[in-house]
Design a protein around this motif. Structure first.
Motif, PDB file in Angstrom:
ATOM      1  N   THR A   1       0.855  -1.176   0.000  1.00  0.00           N
ATOM      2  CA  THR A   1       0.000   0.000   0.000  1.00  0.00           C
ATOM      3  C   THR A   1       0.894   1.229   0.000  1.00  0.00           C
ATOM      4  O   THR A   1       2.091   1.135   0.301  1.00  0.00           O
ATOM      5  N   HIS A   2       0.331   2.381  -0.373  1.00  0.00           N
ATOM      6  CA  HIS A   2       1.100   3.624  -0.433  1.00  0.00           C
ATOM      7  C   HIS A   2       0.539   4.601   0.597  1.00  0.00           C
ATOM      8  O   HIS A   2      -0.661   4.774   0.717  1.00  0.00           O
ATOM      9  N   ARG A   3       1.477   5.262   1.332  1.00  0.00           N
ATOM     10  CA  ARG A   3       1.067   6.259   2.311  1.00  0.00           C
ATOM     11  C   ARG A   3       2.178   7.282   2.486  1.00  0.00           C
ATOM     12  O   ARG A   3       3.338   6.914   2.682  1.00  0.00           O
ATOM     13  N   ASN A   4       1.809   8.550   2.376  1.00  0.00           N
ATOM     14  CA  ASN A   4       2.759   9.656   2.576  1.00  0.00           C
ATOM     15  C   ASN A   4       4.000   9.526   1.699  1.00  0.00           C
ATOM     16  O   ASN A   4       5.127   9.776   2.124  1.00  0.00           O
TER      17      ASN A   4
ATOM     18  N   LYS B   1      -4.481   1.301   6.436  1.00  0.00           N
ATOM     19  CA  LYS B   1      -5.542   2.044   7.115  1.00  0.00           C
ATOM     20  C   LYS B   1      -6.829   2.029   6.290  1.00  0.00           C
ATOM     21  O   LYS B   1      -6.820   1.717   5.094  1.00  0.00           O
TER      22      LYS B   1
ATOM     23  N   GLU C   1      -7.501   2.880   2.346  1.00  0.00           N
ATOM     24  CA  GLU C   1      -6.282   2.795   1.544  1.00  0.00           C
ATOM     25  C   GLU C   1      -6.389   1.642   0.556  1.00  0.00           C
ATOM     26  O   GLU C   1      -7.090   0.654   0.794  1.00  0.00           O
TER      27      GLU C   1
END
Length: 397
Positions: free
Chosen positions: A206-209, A238, A241
């Motif tokens: 997943t991708h975050r920030n 989360k 997402e």
């Protein structure tokens, strides 16, 4: 503390994704080919007679393996149980209680079970745990700064409290601020290290920030609305997402994620028509035969369990403790009833399945999902969130 007296309703499983169009396993994707060398590692079988005795013991005590064992109100004579180095189930009975040994022997009809006397009942020890837990839930600053875990050591018939700095001054401060119970033993422990990643040992991302996060798939599940998906670690992904496969292609969405008191887990629905969860486990000699069972298990301390994760492949070891509360200082939360076991857990293994194998029937019972790792008295253990906790929180099977 003791003396010897020798008198889920759809199938759940790991997320081995496959293409509905060409039948190709995700295990054959380029990102997984390099890991296939881990197949030769054999998974460890649980001590079968001891586990059979354990199930009979729970049955005689009217305890369900699909609910919290630590929250059960046991008879006052019962002190706990564990599997010893010889692979036998040891049952603790409080000193001065001889009749329960005869009753348990008759109820379980086992000649291989060993009985030992102990000083404290399980209920007495659980009261101490609950006293500490309530102060942790209230956000006690001393606990989160100085304690990494606590729980009942059934083998030693004591409540263990893991201190980051096990010094006389910290111990005294704990006694002054938290509990001065004689039923507590202080041990050395490190902070909880949460692994990143998603695989069943099939990789997910997943991708975050601006960063890519990886983990390992736990098992397939269906939520209360009928969405089919997988369970993995809550600190990995989360709500809302996007869930990607090993090649960073979107295959689903996170519907529920919880990384707070008692649990660290997430449920992601699979939205791609080209992928579907199965109960196959990567790194198995026969991936179509050596599958995950729908039945849950909560093995006692001393039992062998296995973990399958993206980074470690398959790793095995015995359970050190079957139900600690683990402190998460950064989140100011506690994770309840966590299994600590001697399997390898490293970055990328979060969410990987933990199971117990009975070799005679080739059955792999679902125990839970890998959380991370923690050091206790110089030994590093893998941490496992129990499947029953996840099921009760946001999924049904």
């Amino acid at each position: 503390m003791k003396t010897k007296n020798y008198l889920l309703a759809v199938a759940i499983g790991l997320f081995t994704t496959y293409s509905c169009d060409n039948g190709t396993d995700l295990a054959e994707d380029s990102s997984n080919k390099a890991k296939l060398g881990k197949v030769g590692i054999q998974d460890a079988s649980i001590q079968e007679q001891a586990y059979a005795d354990y199930l009979e013991l729970l049955k005689s005590l009217n305890v369900s393996t699909t609910r919290s064992i630590s929250a059960t109100d046991f008879p006052e004579y019962y002190g706990g149980c564990y599997v010893n180095d010889e692979g036998k189930l040891v049952v603790l009975v409080k000193e001065g209680e001889s009749e329960p040994i005869r009753q348990l022997s008759q109820a379980t009809r086992s000649s291989s079970m060993i009985y030992e006397t102990c000083q404290y009942s399980f209920n007495e020890l659980q009261q101490v745990v609950e006293e500490i837990r309530q102060k942790a839930l209230a956000g006690n600053e001393f606990l989160f700064k100085n304690v990494s875990l606590y729980g009942i050591s059934e083998k030693d018939n004591i409540v263990e409290v893991g201190l980051l700095y096990n010094t006389p001054s910290v111990v005294q401060e704990f006694k002054n601020k938290i509990s001065d119970s004689p039923k507590i033993k202080f041990i050395n422990s490190g902070k909880l290290v949460l692994n990143s990643g998603i695989d069943c040992a099939s990789e997910i991302k997943t991708h975050r920030n601006g960063s890519v996060h990886n983990a390992s798939v736990g098992y397939r599940a269906k939520d209360k609305n009928g969405n089919i998906g997988i369970v993995t670690a809550g600190h990995f992904i989360k709500i809302n997402e996007t869930l990607n496969n090993a090649n960073d292609v979107a295959i689903g969405k996170c519907l529920y994620s919880k990384e707070e008191n008692y649990i660290d887990a997430a449920f992601c629905s699979i939205t791609s028509k080209d992928y579907a969860p199965t109960n196959r486990i990567l790194y198995m000699p026969n991936i179509d035969k050596d599958t995950l069972s729908t039945t849950l298990a909560q093995p006692p301390a001393g039992s062998y369990v296995n973990m399958v994760g993206k980074s470690s492949g398959r790793s095995s070891g015995t359970i050190y403790n079957a139900g600690y509360d683990v402190m998460n200082e950064s989140q100011k939360t506690i994770l309840k009833d966590v299994i600590l076991a001697r399997y390898t857990s490293t970055s990328g293994d979060s969410g990987g399945i933990v199971y117990a194998l009975t070799k005679s029937t080739n059955t792999r019972y679902t125990v839970g999902i890998n959380l991370g790792r923690i050091e206790v008295n110089g030994t590093i253990y893998g941490g496992c969130i129990k499947a029953y906790m996840i099921n009760q929180t946001f999924t049904r099977y």
